[in-house]
Design an enzyme around this catalytic site. Structure first.
Site, short mmCIF file in Angstrom:
data_model
loop_
_atom_site.label_atom_id
_atom_site.label_comp_id
_atom_site.label_asym_id
_atom_site.label_seq_id
_atom_site.Cartn_x
_atom_site.Cartn_y
_atom_site.Cartn_z
N GLY A 50 0.80 -1.23 0.00
CA GLY A 50 0.00 0.00 0.00
C GLY A 50 0.83 1.27 0.00
O GLY A 50 0.28 2.37 0.04
N HIS A 51 2.14 1.18 -0.05
CA HIS A 51 3.01 2.38 0.05
C HIS A 51 4.03 2.39 -1.07
O HIS A 51 5.19 2.07 -0.84
CB HIS A 51 3.73 2.38 1.40
CG HIS A 51 4.27 3.71 1.79
ND1 HIS A 51 5.55 4.13 1.50
CD2 HIS A 51 3.70 4.74 2.46
CE1 HIS A 51 5.76 5.33 1.99
NE2 HIS A 51 4.65 5.71 2.58
N PHE A 52 3.78 2.72 -2.18
CA PHE A 52 2.56 3.14 -2.84
C PHE A 52 2.31 2.18 -4.00
O PHE A 52 3.28 1.81 -4.67
CB PHE A 52 2.70 4.57 -3.35
CG PHE A 52 2.91 5.56 -2.24
CD1 PHE A 52 1.82 6.04 -1.53
CD2 PHE A 52 4.18 6.00 -1.91
CE1 PHE A 52 2.00 6.98 -0.52
CE2 PHE A 52 4.35 6.93 -0.88
CZ PHE A 52 3.27 7.42 -0.19
N LEU A 57 7.76 2.61 -2.12
CA LEU A 57 8.83 3.36 -1.45
C LEU A 57 8.85 2.98 0.02
O LEU A 57 7.80 2.75 0.62
CB LEU A 57 8.60 4.86 -1.56
CG LEU A 57 8.88 5.52 -2.89
CD1 LEU A 57 8.52 7.01 -2.81
CD2 LEU A 57 10.32 5.36 -3.31
#
Length: 146
Positions: A50-52, A57
């Site tokens: 979820g990041h991203f 990252l």
């Protein structure tokens, strides 16, 4: 390079399980004074989903945690047979996140012990890329039971 027995022993002093360890290699250590470690962002870590999405990252909070973990190793390094129990990150002070890395890159983490009080250790440090680009700098306070 202090591998693998000293790192395994040092990591055993921390409460984290293997899936939440952000120090792969203990490069150097002057017990109770300073330590340098490395951690590689592999790309299969759950938090990257979820990041991203599509452009993963490393989250800044993981950089803070990596300094706290190396600081925990450093805090225990000169305590002999009297390690702190239940070492925890207690405070984050003046932390600046200046960049991030994508999967496949390696962080170099440098931790310096600044202060010690009963049950508390303040550690400052910086996190850089393999080429020396500064990604984060700041200090953390760790607590534990004497």
């Amino acid at each position: 390079m202090l591998q693998p027995a000293p790192l395994v022993q040092a990591l055993s002093a921390l409460p984290h399980g293997p899936s939440f360890r952000f120090v792969d290699e203990l490069v150097s250590m002057e017990a109770g004074v300073t330590a340098t470690g490395r951690w590689t962002l592999k790309g299969d870590e759950a938090f990257l989903e979820g990041h991203f999405p599509g452009q993963p990252l490393l989250p800044g909070v993981i950089m803070i945690e990596s300094l706290a973990q190396l600081g925990g190793i450093l805090a225990q390094s000169d305590r002999g047979d009297q390690p702190l129990k239940n070492v925890r990150l207690t405070a984050v002070r003046q932390f600046k996140i200046l960049g991030s890395i994508p999967p496949g890159e390696t962080l170099t983490i440098v931790a310096r012990r600044d202060a010690v009080m009963p049950g508390l250790v303040q550690v400052s440090g910086e996190i850089t890329t393999a080429d020396g680009t500064r990604l984060a700098t700041g200090s953390v306070i760790l607590s534990g039971e004497e």
